[in-house]
Write an enzyme that holds these catalytic residues in place. Structure first.
Site, PDB file in Angstrom:
ATOM      1  N   SER A   7      19.994 -36.818  27.326  1.00  0.00           N
ATOM      2  CA  SER A   7      21.103 -37.494  27.988  1.00  0.00           C
ATOM      3  C   SER A   7      21.283 -36.848  29.356  1.00  0.00           C
ATOM      4  CB  SER A   7      22.389 -37.322  27.182  1.00  0.00           C
ATOM      5  OG  SER A   7      22.178 -37.781  25.872  1.00  0.00           O
ATOM      6  N   CYS A  40      29.347 -37.959  21.889  1.00  0.00           N
ATOM      7  CA  CYS A  40      27.934 -37.643  22.118  1.00  0.00           C
ATOM      8  C   CYS A  40      27.536 -36.381  21.363  1.00  0.00           C
ATOM      9  CB  CYS A  40      27.664 -37.453  23.609  1.00  0.00           C
ATOM     10  SG  CYS A  40      25.943 -37.037  23.948  1.00  0.00           S
ATOM     11  N   ASP A  68      26.571 -41.840  21.959  1.00  0.00           N
ATOM     12  CA  ASP A  68      25.240 -41.439  22.393  1.00  0.00           C
ATOM     13  C   ASP A  68      24.889 -40.275  21.476  1.00  0.00           C
ATOM     14  OD1 ASP A  68      22.926 -40.940  23.835  1.00  0.00           O
ATOM     15  OD2 ASP A  68      23.941 -39.858  25.434  1.00  0.00           O
ATOM     16  N   TRP A  72      22.272 -38.312  18.399  1.00  0.00           N
ATOM     17  CA  TRP A  72      20.887 -38.141  17.967  1.00  0.00           C
ATOM     18  C   TRP A  72      20.791 -37.179  16.810  1.00  0.00           C
ATOM     19  CZ3 TRP A  72      22.696 -36.478  22.811  1.00  0.00           C
ATOM     20  CH2 TRP A  72      22.821 -35.079  22.967  1.00  0.00           C
TER      21      TRP A  72
HETATM   22  P1  FAD Z   1      10.581 -31.230  17.736  1.00  0.00           P
HETATM   23  O1  FAD Z   1       9.297 -30.517  17.685  1.00  0.00           O
HETATM   24  O2  FAD Z   1      10.549 -32.669  18.023  1.00  0.00           O
HETATM   25  O3  FAD Z   1      11.385 -30.962  16.393  1.00  0.00           O
HETATM   26  C1  FAD Z   1      12.641 -31.562  16.195  1.00  0.00           C
HETATM   27  C2  FAD Z   1      13.026 -31.555  14.726  1.00  0.00           C
HETATM   28  O4  FAD Z   1      12.120 -32.341  13.974  1.00  0.00           O
HETATM   29  C3  FAD Z   1      12.986 -30.200  14.059  1.00  0.00           C
HETATM   30  O5  FAD Z   1      14.184 -29.498  14.222  1.00  0.00           O
HETATM   31  C4  FAD Z   1      12.762 -30.564  12.612  1.00  0.00           C
HETATM   32  O6  FAD Z   1      13.973 -30.928  12.030  1.00  0.00           O
HETATM   33  C5  FAD Z   1      11.901 -31.786  12.703  1.00  0.00           C
HETATM   34  N1  FAD Z   1      10.485 -31.388  12.573  1.00  0.00           N
HETATM   35  C6  FAD Z   1       9.596 -31.236  13.562  1.00  0.00           C
HETATM   36  N2  FAD Z   1       8.399 -30.881  13.067  1.00  0.00           N
HETATM   37  C7  FAD Z   1       8.540 -30.791  11.734  1.00  0.00           C
HETATM   38  C8  FAD Z   1       7.652 -30.488  10.657  1.00  0.00           C
HETATM   39  N3  FAD Z   1       6.372 -30.164  10.859  1.00  0.00           N
HETATM   40  N4  FAD Z   1       8.130 -30.523   9.400  1.00  0.00           N
HETATM   41  C9  FAD Z   1       9.412 -30.851   9.168  1.00  0.00           C
HETATM   42  N5  FAD Z   1      10.309 -31.161  10.146  1.00  0.00           N
HETATM   43  C10 FAD Z   1       9.870 -31.126  11.407  1.00  0.00           C
HETATM   44  N6  FAD Z   1      18.722 -32.786  22.982  1.00  0.00           N
HETATM   45  C11 FAD Z   1      19.325 -31.929  23.825  1.00  0.00           C
HETATM   46  O7  FAD Z   1      19.166 -30.704  23.700  1.00  0.00           O
HETATM   47  N7  FAD Z   1      20.115 -32.384  24.859  1.00  0.00           N
HETATM   48  C12 FAD Z   1      20.331 -33.703  25.070  1.00  0.00           C
HETATM   49  O8  FAD Z   1      21.034 -34.077  26.007  1.00  0.00           O
HETATM   50  C13 FAD Z   1      19.702 -34.637  24.172  1.00  0.00           C
HETATM   51  N8  FAD Z   1      19.886 -35.972  24.320  1.00  0.00           N
HETATM   52  C14 FAD Z   1      19.273 -36.837  23.466  1.00  0.00           C
HETATM   53  C15 FAD Z   1      19.472 -38.204  23.632  1.00  0.00           C
HETATM   54  C16 FAD Z   1      18.843 -39.098  22.797  1.00  0.00           C
HETATM   55  C17 FAD Z   1      19.055 -40.579  22.983  1.00  0.00           C
HETATM   56  C18 FAD Z   1      17.997 -38.617  21.774  1.00  0.00           C
HETATM   57  C19 FAD Z   1      17.289 -39.568  20.854  1.00  0.00           C
HETATM   58  C20 FAD Z   1      17.802 -37.262  21.595  1.00  0.00           C
HETATM   59  C21 FAD Z   1      18.434 -36.356  22.437  1.00  0.00           C
HETATM   60  N9  FAD Z   1      18.224 -34.990  22.282  1.00  0.00           N
HETATM   61  C22 FAD Z   1      18.869 -34.128  23.135  1.00  0.00           C
HETATM   62  C23 FAD Z   1      17.266 -34.443  21.281  1.00  0.00           C
HETATM   63  C24 FAD Z   1      15.876 -34.286  21.950  1.00  0.00           C
HETATM   64  O9  FAD Z   1      15.343 -35.551  22.245  1.00  0.00           O
HETATM   65  C25 FAD Z   1      14.847 -33.575  21.066  1.00  0.00           C
HETATM   66  O10 FAD Z   1      14.823 -34.162  19.811  1.00  0.00           O
HETATM   67  C26 FAD Z   1      15.113 -32.111  20.905  1.00  0.00           C
HETATM   68  O11 FAD Z   1      15.138 -31.493  22.172  1.00  0.00           O
HETATM   69  C27 FAD Z   1      14.029 -31.431  20.059  1.00  0.00           C
HETATM   70  O12 FAD Z   1      12.769 -31.684  20.633  1.00  0.00           O
HETATM   71  P2  FAD Z   1      11.534 -30.706  20.376  1.00  0.00           P
HETATM   72  O13 FAD Z   1      10.287 -31.419  20.791  1.00  0.00           O
HETATM   73  O14 FAD Z   1      11.779 -29.375  20.988  1.00  0.00           O
HETATM   74  O15 FAD Z   1      11.548 -30.523  18.802  1.00  0.00           O
END
Ligand code: FAD
Length: 690
Positions: free
Chosen positions: A450, A643, A688, A690
């Site tokens: 966001s 949010c 908003d 997630w």
């Molecule tokens: P990822 O690697 O994608 O992991 C995320 C989660 O997925 C883990 O915590 C776990 O629960 C699960 N997971 C991943 N791998 C495994 C596995 N092998 N086994 C089991 N479970 C697993 N985030 C913010 O910090 N700030 C924002 O403003 C923000 N805004 C958003 C707005 C929208 C519309 C959406 C959809 C999401 C938003 N997010 C925000 C969340 C962000 O998009 C990410 O999901 C977040 O930062 C995590 O991403 P990552 O790739 O680091 O983690």
């Protein structure tokens, strides 16, 4: 007997395919690279293709089409899995199709010996995914007009439906529900149940698996299909390109498409084509060890991208080197990692999900979600390629026993490579065809954030506020680290002086393919949202955003501050913010003070610290304490925004708001809930989450 014509078509298709295969070298040599993929340009993939689904099915000899409406790739993945299973178990001639790529007015011309499947995700407030907007409007519209004059219009259509939703949202699985209703109303015949997967309960994968088996049984009966022993047939052919090295100019080493490969990326930049944006500056917002929250300023001035306060920015991540190594190692690909390969779809309706020629390293690093949760169905597929009988037996058990699978795999957040290494006790899985990995591991997805800046104040600079994903899990040596946020953390470290950043021991190819991301760049695109301040700035706003849920509200508050500086009048602006401790994770503490200086009593921040007093205090408690004022502001037509955490907070805030209305207005609970629903319907209540 029903399938006679179909058989002929299928046989003809096989014949033509065979001819094409054996004459490949001879007749296809006219193109520069016979294996060149369809990633010719940002939008080149769709040029010149038919939008007529009936024609497409006929010309490609298909009798089962699986449409997907997908935002984050899961629905698309499920569609591919259905296609694969339909083919291998029942010999169906399946194809997967993006809803966006076809017209729907001749769905009535799909013959009754064929079947159309819909795998539809619901996004946000019951909205269709971006690629399903037109389809939804058409099919649920008042006057969907079809090409023929059938009565009922879709009397010939057999369909199957599965939805992906999240029960923490008000409009749970509304896409599949609405489409199913519309199709039924038009006389179409549904086969099996309309399935519903629930991401909110964390049971999506299991819901899908539980739904599909009875669906296949019903479909087999309806279409007279015979189940056969499923044999693995690769969808993609992999060719070694021995004459090429990874330095050759035509080899993709992580570039998303041709213009990026050529070094002259061209817009429009969108979900298919990222802009390689400079990061202007980056810093950390928490004052505590082992928890990190990033603030980044992404410069979009060199692109045609634009944003409005409240939109989302998508970050295209790169996998950590250590996970890429682990993945290549377990499949015995380490020594070949930089070999050049071409990947080609072995059948005309399949799409290679990345550009080629490329290398195994580039595919694992830039294009595959190698760290994501493992699908139980994929485990069953891989069992056939196990390095020994013991591993095979264990894989078969994991694939068929959902509780066992959950306790061994999901509970520890194991990714595919970690799991396989455990199962085989370190033996390599070098019998697994690379095609199976392309099919079974999803495409690496952009992560959304966001936007936390105001477009009025800084139209070409987008702020991100992201908490770095890290979890200590019992029974797992190292903590789980998120893909995108740790990559961003490495970028931040590099920008702030560390030439070789390795947050938590993770390293990244941080300068990108051919060093094109050097100078601190990150690939991004912008997604427009409906999460917006009222167009009338004098309207009051109530914002509830604990943790990183405050991101868009930083943008909102800065926007109103800027308005006042420009001489405008703004309405009351009240923010409910919560975190653990005021001295640790109080985001943008100083900025709220500055806003107050300008906005005066038009701005108020209400704080909830969950780990300071003897009792945990959350934003919803503070909201309740302010019941009278909240009700008063709502009467003045305040907009109400939430949010952040969808699973708990957003739902509780909804409940508390209904309680407030019930108490303050002396109306029954159900009536109060109805009022909140109405507020949502008219956009006075916006989420908003997630
Ligand atoms: P990822 O690697 O994608 O992991 C995320 C989660 O997925 C883990 O915590 C776990 O629960 C699960 N997971 C991943 N791998 C495994 C596995 N092998 N086994 C089991 N479970 C697993 N985030 C913010 O910090 N700030 C924002 O403003 C923000 N805004 C958003 C707005 C929208 C519309 C959406 C959809 C999401 C938003 N997010 C925000 C969340 C962000 O998009 C990410 O999901 C977040 O930062 C995590 O991403 P990552 O790739 O680091 O983690």
């Amino acid at each position: 007997a029903e399938l006679d014509t179909l058989d002929v078509i299928v046989l003809a298709a096989i014949f033509l395919g065979t001819v094409a295969y054996f004459t490949k070298g001879k007749y296809w040599a006219v193109t520069k690279d016979p294996y060149a993929s369809s990633f010719a340009g940002a939008n080149g993939a769709k040029a010149g293709k038919t939008r007529d689904i009936v024609e497409k099915m006929e010309e490609s000899g298909k009798n089962c089409i699986i449409f997907y409406g997908s935002q984050t790739g899961t629905a698309e993945d499920y569609a591919s899995r259905l296609a694969k299973e339909g083919k291998s178990r029942f010999g169906l001639e399946t194809m997967v199709a993006d809803l966006e790529d076809y017209d729907y007015d001749n769905l009535d011309a799909v013959p009754s010996d064929k079947v159309v499947m819909f795998v539809l995700a619901t996004y946000g407030e019951g909205e269709p995914t971006d690629n399903a907007v037109d389809f939804t409007e058409f099919i649920t519209g008042e006057s969907a007009s079809f090409t023929l004059d059938n009565d009922p219009p879709l009397g010939n259509l057999n369909y199957v439906a599965f939805g992906l939703g999240n029960n923490t949202y008000e409009h749970y699985n509304s896409m599949v529900r609405n489409v199913d209703k519309a199709l039924k109303a038009a006389g179409a015949h549904r086969i099996g149940e309309a399935g519903e997967g629930d991401d909110g309960a964390g049971t999506m994968e299991e819901d899908f698996l539980a739904w599909k088996d009875p669906m296949w049984t019903a479909l087999a009966e309806k279409m007279g299909l015979e189940e056969r022993e499923a044999v693995y047939e690769p969808i993609f052919g992999i060719t070694d390109r021995e004459g090429l090295t990874r330095d050759a100019p035509e080899v993709y080493v992580g570039e998303p498409n041709k213009t990026h490969l050529d070094g002259t990326p061209k817009g429009p930049f969108n979900a298919h084509n990222p802009y390689i944006a400079p990061i202007q500056k980056s810093s950390e917002l928490f004052n505590v060890k082992d928890r990190n929250c990033l603030h980044m300023e992404v410069d979009i001035s060199g692109s045609n991208l634009s944003y409005q306060t409240g939109d989302h920015i998508a970050v295209w991540p790169t996998n950590a080197g250590e996970e890429v190594d682990r993945f290549l190692d377990v499949f015995g690909l380490t020594s070949k990692r930089h070999n050049v390969i071409s990947v080609k779809a072995l059948e005309p309706t399949a799409k290679v999900p990345f550009p080629t020629p490329t290398t195994f390293d580039a595919v694992a690093r830039y294009h595959m979600e190698i760290c994501a949760p493992v699908s139980r169905q994929f485990i069953a597929t891989l069992a056939a390629f196990a390095p020994d009988d013991e591993s095979k037996a264990e894989m078969t058990k994991l694939g068929s026993d959902k509780d066992y699978f959950h306790s061994k795999v999901n509970a520890h957040c194991l990714n595919i490579a970690r799991l396989l290494a455990v199962v085989s006790k370190g033996k390599k899985w070098d019998n697994v065809p690379f095609s199976a990995l392309i099919e079974g591991v999803t495409k690496l997805q952009p992560r959304y954030y966001s936007i936390s800046s105001s477009s009025l104040e800084q139209p070409k600079l987008i702020s991100i506020t992201a908490v770095v994903e890290s979890q200590n899990l019992p029974g797992r040596g190292d903590p789980f680290r998120g893909v995108a946020t740790n990559y961003l953390l490495a970028l931040k470290e590099k920008q702030n002086g560390d030439p070789n950043p390795s947050p938590f021991g993770l390293t990244y190819e941080i300068t990108g393919p051919r060093n094109r991301f050097d100078g601190i760049h990150v690939p991004v695109h912008v997604r427009h949202s409906n999460f917006k301040l009222p167009s009338d700035p004098t309207r009051p706003v109530i914002m509830v955003g604990p943790g990183t849920g405050v991101a868009p509200f930083r943008g909102f508050v800065r926007e109103r501050k800027k308005m006042v500086e420009n001489g405008q009048t703004v309405g009351k602006t009240i923010l409910f913010f919560g975190c653990r401790k005021s001295a640790e994770d109080f985001l943008y503490k100083d900025e709220w003070e500055e806003a107050k200086q300008v906005l005066g009593d038009k701005f108020e921040i209400v704080l909830a610290f969950s780990r300071e007093g003897s009792k945990k205090v959350y934003v919803q408690h503070r909201l309740k304490e302010r019941a009278k004022e909240v009700n008063e502001l709502l009467r003045q037509k305040a907009y109400f925004y939430v949010c952040g955490d969808a699973a708990n907070m957003a739902r509780e805030v909804n409940t508390v708001l209904a309680q407030i209305l019930c108490g303050e207005r002396g109306i029954p609970e159900e009536k109060a809930e109805e009022v909140v629903k109405q507020m949502r319907a008219t956009n006075q209540y916006q989420e908003d989450v997630w």
